[in-house]
Every structure is written in C-alpha cells, then in structure tokens.
Design an enzyme around this catalytic site. Structure first.
Site, short mmCIF file in Angstrom:
data_model
loop_
_atom_site.label_atom_id
_atom_site.label_comp_id
_atom_site.label_asym_id
_atom_site.label_seq_id
_atom_site.Cartn_x
_atom_site.Cartn_y
_atom_site.Cartn_z
N VAL A 153 0.79 -1.22 -0.17
CA VAL A 153 0.01 0.04 0.05
C VAL A 153 0.98 1.21 -0.07
O VAL A 153 0.53 2.18 -0.82
CB VAL A 153 -1.14 -0.03 1.23
CG1 VAL A 153 -1.67 1.22 1.21
CG2 VAL A 153 -2.01 -1.20 1.16
N ARG B 163 13.48 -1.91 6.32
CA ARG B 163 14.65 -2.54 5.57
C ARG B 163 14.95 -1.24 4.45
O ARG B 163 14.73 -1.26 3.37
CB ARG B 163 14.48 -3.70 4.83
CG ARG B 163 14.08 -4.84 5.64
CD ARG B 163 13.74 -6.18 5.14
NE ARG B 163 12.41 -6.16 4.17
CZ ARG B 163 11.33 -6.40 4.68
NH1 ARG B 163 11.09 -6.56 5.79
NH2 ARG B 163 10.38 -6.29 3.64
N GLU C 128 -10.41 6.17 6.34
CA GLU C 128 -11.32 5.49 5.26
C GLU C 128 -10.80 4.03 4.38
O GLU C 128 -11.53 3.28 4.43
CB GLU C 128 -11.65 6.35 3.91
CG GLU C 128 -12.51 5.97 2.80
CD GLU C 128 -13.78 5.94 3.29
OE1 GLU C 128 -14.50 4.73 3.43
OE2 GLU C 128 -14.70 7.07 3.61
N VAL D 113 -11.31 0.11 6.33
CA VAL D 113 -12.59 -0.75 6.47
C VAL D 113 -12.82 -1.67 5.06
O VAL D 113 -12.74 -2.76 5.06
CB VAL D 113 -13.79 -0.10 6.69
CG1 VAL D 113 -15.06 -0.86 6.68
CG2 VAL D 113 -13.71 0.48 8.31
N GLY E 219 -11.08 -1.06 1.69
CA GLY E 219 -10.38 -0.82 0.40
C GLY E 219 -10.76 0.65 -0.01
O GLY E 219 -10.82 1.78 0.44
N GLY F 135 -2.73 -15.17 -4.50
CA GLY F 135 -2.12 -13.95 -3.85
C GLY F 135 -3.24 -13.06 -3.15
O GLY F 135 -2.98 -12.32 -2.49
N GLU G 92 -2.66 -14.73 2.60
CA GLU G 92 -1.82 -14.71 3.11
C GLU G 92 -1.09 -15.98 3.34
O GLU G 92 -1.92 -16.92 3.60
CB GLU G 92 -1.37 -13.87 4.30
CG GLU G 92 -1.95 -12.38 4.32
CD GLU G 92 -0.99 -11.46 3.73
OE1 GLU G 92 0.24 -11.88 3.33
OE2 GLU G 92 -1.43 -10.31 3.06
N ASP H 234 -9.97 -10.02 11.22
CA ASP H 234 -9.69 -8.76 10.21
C ASP H 234 -11.39 -8.18 10.03
O ASP H 234 -11.41 -7.10 10.28
CB ASP H 234 -9.29 -9.32 8.87
CG ASP H 234 -9.46 -8.05 7.78
OD1 ASP H 234 -8.32 -7.09 7.76
OD2 ASP H 234 -10.40 -8.10 6.95
N LYS I 196 -12.94 -4.34 11.54
CA LYS I 196 -13.96 -3.27 10.58
C LYS I 196 -15.15 -3.16 11.17
O LYS I 196 -15.71 -2.01 10.95
CB LYS I 196 -13.89 -4.00 9.00
CG LYS I 196 -12.40 -4.24 8.34
CD LYS I 196 -12.36 -4.77 7.21
CE LYS I 196 -10.98 -4.99 6.69
NZ LYS I 196 -10.95 -5.81 5.22
#
Length: 430
Positions: free
Chosen positions: A17, A49, A131, A134, A136, A189, A192, A203, A207
């Site tokens: 992100v 890193r 924003e 919650v 995307g 993808g 995870e 998750d 939210k």
C-alpha cells in the site's frame, strides 16, 4: 489561487500500500495540487529495511527512524500504513503532539484504541482520517459519518474481507472443499501465508467495530464484537444452502436493537437468500449494505483490498486532510454521544439452519420438535432423509435468540436418538 509552499507528507511504511501511495503522489502530483490548492511533497519514508530498492522513491527520503520523522515539526500530514498496534499507536500520537494530522489504514489499532486516538487528535486540534481501514477503495466511512449524519442508521450488513469471499465463492461455484479453495486463494495472492486473520474473522471483526461505532455514534471496541471463523464451512453446508435458495457468506453485521437502546456487532458465516444483493458479490470483492430510516437501503460495492484500491482511499483522505490544513479547520472527529449499550451475542435474534445426525426410527422427529418447543424456539421447516438406521434431520427455525438456540442445541445433544450436530448456520438478510 494556489499556494506555492508545499504541504509535507511523511509516509510510515512502504509495502504494497505504501509504495502505491508514493507512486500516486508522484504521478498525479499536478492533479492533487489542483484539488488541494497547494502542492504536496513526500518529505520522508520510514521503513524497516532501508536497503531494499523502492522504485520512484528518492533513497535520501528513506529512514529507519520513524519517531524522528514524525517529530520533525515541519510535517503537515503523516500517512500510517505499517499496521499493527505498536509502534503505530505511539507514532500516531507523537505525530499529533508535533503538529501533524494523520491518515491511517490501521483497522486493528482503530478497533482497539480508536477512542484514545480520536481524543489525542482533538486535544491537538488535528485530523484523524481512516477511510482505507475498512473496505479498501469503497467510500464507506465518509458516507456514514458525513452523508448520513442527518439520518438514523439501523443496520450495517456486509462482506468486508476479500479473501474469505473468494474462498466461499469458489466453494459455492465449483463445489471445492475449504482447503482446496484456500490453496487457490493463496496461489493467486488473495490469501496470506498465514490466513488466520482473514479466515477466523479477526480482520472482519476489527472492521465491524469501526463501522458500528460510526453508524451508531457509540464506542464499540474489538472485544465487543462476536467473532466466528469460516474454516468449518463444508460442501454439505453449501448443498443445504442451495436447497433453501441461499448461498453462504462471511458477514459483518452491526444492528441497532428494535427498542433503540442497544446495539450488537458480530462476524460469522451465514446463509443469505440468492435474491439479496450481497449474494451476487463474487470473488475478492467487498460490499456493504446499509439500512437507515430516511434513505432506506444503500449498497456500497467494490474492490476491498490490494495496493491500488487501498491507496486510492488513503489519497482521498490525504486530499481532505490537506484541504482542512490549508483552511485551518478540522474534519469530523469521534461521535460517541449516543453511548448505547453493546449487547452480547446471546441477545441477538435471527433464524437458524441446524443439521442433525439422528437415528432413523419412529418418534425421533417428535422428540426433536419437543426440545425446540421447550426452549421457545419455533420451527419453520423440517427435512428428514434416512437410510440403514441413520438419518439426517435439517431444521430451519423462525427468529430466535442466540441464547435460546444454544440451550436448544445443548438439550438436543443429550437425546439418545441424536448422534451429533453436523452444523449450525445462521440465516440472515431476510
């Protein structure tokens, strides 16, 4: 007239992100400046890193000292996309104390400590926007706390995790088992390496806490949200759902009680009718259904995760916060004036689909029906199939409280004729 001195932005985190936020700030710099009324400048990027090559980002901006970055004093806005509780919490409060407003995508932190963060923002007369925390790219928080500020929201029902929706959609459309669908989600993808936060509902619960707090003007913490994962959902559950004209989704449900004195927030798998708008939400998409007094039913739909969609929401907040900065104002803060009671799951009333393994002999159905009646749970439909001394009994109830249903199931387990409870699924959206 545009101000020539740029507003300075510090970026905490430069992963999927964060790197997309930096890219859009660079490639859309002129448009952002025109919309804000002043240019925005990426003044520093805090990472773990520093040796990693980050395309499009000046290495001179990269630092491992996030604390020093937010303490600089010339930073106007801090964008926090590192996630987790610490050091994010300390960095955000430090940013407020040193004159910066904050844009965050940190659902876990906001669900756990949103009240304290809002208090810190207010104490320092700064903005806290989130924003992206919650759903995307889906505009949801701003409509709830601004567009619907004059309305009374009664229910928020939604699919707020793309990974789980992808898995359940695959199970529904292809007949795949849970593990097979999860493996495909991982390969693409969407999931995870450790999918626990998604598939166990953590998750979505974070939210739900955020959404309930905004919708009902009441502080709702993560601990207030009932959470049930979807790892036990089977192909047989989908077959039962199809027999009822339903599908299965992992839902976040926030409701105001009929008497208006309390609210509930919960996350769990549920059957929903194929006629409900949420039933058609496919793949990794998110959708949230809002029901209110004046506006009626509203649905918000779109990509709920990923670098670009989430960065879009972050940049939307960044534009709003920068505009506030230029005008010397702040946007809406926490609204918790209602202070409604958050009720436990036992008080929740809904329909249930219960599948029982029973002995295939006369009188079983009567015994089961008696247990339901003794616990005040009314039966809507019953379906029984049997062979070679064993049978399955599927019971769909009318609306009942979770506490009443729990007592019913405990009593059913004690019957000699009930071999086991194969599954219990709530039925929502009716």
């Amino acid at each position: 007239m545009m101000r020539t001195r740029p507003l300075k932005v510090a970026l905490l985190g430069c992963g999927v992100v964060g790197s997309e936020v930096a890219r859009i700030m660079t490639t859309h710099a002129d448009d952002l400046a025109a919309r804000i009324g002043a240019p925005v400048e990426l003044a520093g990027v805090a990472v773990r890193r520093p040796s990693k090559v980050r395309e499009g980002i000046d290495p001179a901006l990269v630092t491992t000292d996030a604390t020093a970055l937010v303490k600089r004093g010339d930073i106007d806005v801090v964008v926090e996309v590192i996630g987790g509780i610490e050091p994010a919490r300390t960095l955000i409060t430090t940013a407020f104390e040193h004159g910066a407003s904050v844009v965050s995508a940190n659902k876990a932190l906001l669900a756990q400590d949103g009240a304290a963060l809002h208090a810190a923002a207010e104490a320092n007369n700064k903005d806290l926007y989130y924003e992206a925390a919650v759903a995307g790219a889906i505009p949801l928080i701003r409509p709830l706390r601004e567009s619907l500020a004059g309305d009374k929201v009664n229910r928020v029902l939604g699919i707020v995790n793309g990974t789980t929706n992808f898995i359940l959609d695959k199970m529904d459309s292809t007949g795949a088992g849970y593990q097979e669908a999860l493996d495909e989600a991982t390969a693409l993808g969407y999931a995870e390496a450790d999918p626990t936060a998604d598939v166990e509902g953590f998750d979505a619960a974070a939210k739900a806490a955020i959404l309930a707090g905004i919708a009902f003007h009441t502080r709702v913490r993560l601990d207030d949200v009932y959470r049930e994962g979807m790892t036990e959902v089977t192909a047989a559950d989908f077959a039962s759902a199809k027999n009822m004209g339903c599908t299965i989704k992992l839902l976040a449900i926030c409701e105001r009680a009929a008497d208006g004195r309390s609210v509930t927030a919960r996350v769990h798998p549920a059957m929903i009718p194929l006629t409900h708008p949420l039933a058609s939400v496919r793949g990794a998409y998110n959708a949230v259904f809002v029901e209110s007094d004046a506006s009626g039913q509203l649905m918000f739909y779109g990509p709920g995760a990923g670098g670009s969609p989430t960065a879009s929401a972050v940049l939307g907040d960044l534009v709003a916060v920068c505009r506030n900065r230029l005008s010397g104002a702040t946007g809406p803060g926490e609204s918790a004036y209602a202070a409604l009671t958050v009720s436990p799951m036992g008080d929740v009333v809904t329909r249930y689909h219960i599948s029982l393994d029973v002995a295939d002999k006369p009188g079983v159905l009567a015994q089961v029906a008696t247990v339901f009646a003794e616990h005040g749970v009314s039966i809507d439909t019953v379906r029984q199939q049997g062979k070679d001394g064993e049978a399955s009994l599927v019971v769909v109830t009318h609306r009942a409280s979770d506490a009443a249903l729990t007592g019913t199931v405990e009593a059913l387990r004690k019957l000699d004729t009930v071999r086991g409870v194969a599954s219990i699924m709530r039925v929502e959206g009716e």
